[in-house]
Design a protein around this motif. Structure first.
Motif, PDB file in Angstrom:
ATOM      1  N   MET A   1       0.714  -1.287  -0.050  1.00  0.00           N
ATOM      2  CA  MET A   1      -0.158  -0.147   0.002  1.00  0.00           C
ATOM      3  C   MET A   1       1.001   1.155  -0.030  1.00  0.00           C
ATOM      4  SD  MET A   1      -3.187   0.791   2.159  1.00  0.00           S
ATOM      5  CE  MET A   1      -4.667   1.511   1.094  1.00  0.00           C
ATOM      6  N   THR A   2       0.571   2.272  -0.869  1.00  0.00           N
ATOM      7  CA  THR A   2       1.250   3.397  -1.021  1.00  0.00           C
ATOM      8  C   THR A   2       0.856   4.452   0.021  1.00  0.00           C
ATOM      9  OG1 THR A   2       1.293   3.128  -3.248  1.00  0.00           O
ATOM     10  CG2 THR A   2       1.979   5.308  -2.596  1.00  0.00           C
ATOM     11  N   THR A   3       1.738   5.245   0.809  1.00  0.00           N
ATOM     12  CA  THR A   3       1.533   6.142   1.862  1.00  0.00           C
ATOM     13  C   THR A   3       1.199   7.304   0.934  1.00  0.00           C
ATOM     14  OG1 THR A   3       3.793   6.685   2.331  1.00  0.00           O
ATOM     15  CG2 THR A   3       2.903   5.070   3.448  1.00  0.00           C
ATOM     16  N   ASP A   4       0.562   8.417   1.746  1.00  0.00           N
ATOM     17  CA  ASP A   4       0.574   9.609   1.119  1.00  0.00           C
ATOM     18  C   ASP A   4       1.889  10.373   0.683  1.00  0.00           C
ATOM     19  OD1 ASP A   4      -2.263   9.469   1.402  1.00  0.00           O
ATOM     20  OD2 ASP A   4      -2.423  10.739   2.933  1.00  0.00           O
ATOM     21  N   ASP A   5       2.808  10.052   1.668  1.00  0.00           N
ATOM     22  CA  ASP A   5       4.191  10.868   1.385  1.00  0.00           C
ATOM     23  C   ASP A   5       4.661  10.045   0.171  1.00  0.00           C
ATOM     24  OD1 ASP A   5       3.743  12.329   3.508  1.00  0.00           O
ATOM     25  OD2 ASP A   5       5.034  11.023   5.003  1.00  0.00           O
ATOM     26  N   GLU A   6       4.445   8.835  -0.261  1.00  0.00           N
ATOM     27  CA  GLU A   6       5.232   8.101  -1.257  1.00  0.00           C
ATOM     28  C   GLU A   6       4.416   8.526  -2.547  1.00  0.00           C
ATOM     29  OE1 GLU A   6       6.587   3.732   0.490  1.00  0.00           O
ATOM     30  OE2 GLU A   6       4.221   3.954  -0.051  1.00  0.00           O
ATOM     31  N   LEU A   7       3.070   8.790  -2.437  1.00  0.00           N
ATOM     32  CA  LEU A   7       2.347   9.097  -3.658  1.00  0.00           C
ATOM     33  C   LEU A   7       2.793  10.728  -4.204  1.00  0.00           C
ATOM     34  CD1 LEU A   7       0.330   9.044  -5.676  1.00  0.00           C
ATOM     35  CD2 LEU A   7      -1.346   9.662  -3.844  1.00  0.00           C
ATOM     36  N   GLU A   8       2.818  11.624  -3.010  1.00  0.00           N
ATOM     37  CA  GLU A   8       3.326  12.862  -3.378  1.00  0.00           C
ATOM     38  C   GLU A   8       4.580  12.943  -3.909  1.00  0.00           C
ATOM     39  OE1 GLU A   8       1.236  15.483  -3.272  1.00  0.00           O
ATOM     40  OE2 GLU A   8      -0.339  13.844  -2.512  1.00  0.00           O
TER      41      GLU A   8
END
Length: 76
Positions: A1-8
């Motif tokens: 699962m991708t975290t918000d920080d990774e996505l940004e």
């Protein structure tokens, strides 16, 4: 699962990869989960061009490790 920080971070990388402005981040985010679809420029001098958005999406997908075979072919 991708975290918000990774996505940004991936979006930032995708924007940089395609030479897009930070203000265009939401355009790239919109297409990030869309099925890979070869895009074609309409020739209407759009800013940004759909091919530029697609390039940013491919860069972001690559950063997330979710790129597809189509992404790999189009990026080469």
């Amino acid at each position: 699962m991708t975290t918000d920080d990774e996505l940004e971070a991936a979006l930032t990388e995708g924007l940089a990869y395609a030479g897009m402005r930070e203000s265009q981040r939401e355009m790239v985010r919109t297409y990030l989960d869309a099925p890979p679809d070869p895009t074609q420029c309409c020739g209407g001098s759009c800013d940004p061009c759909v091919t530029t958005i697609a390039l940013a999406v491919r860069g972001a997908r690559r950063a997330l490790g979710t790129g597809t075979e189509v992404d790999a072919i189009l990026a080469s």
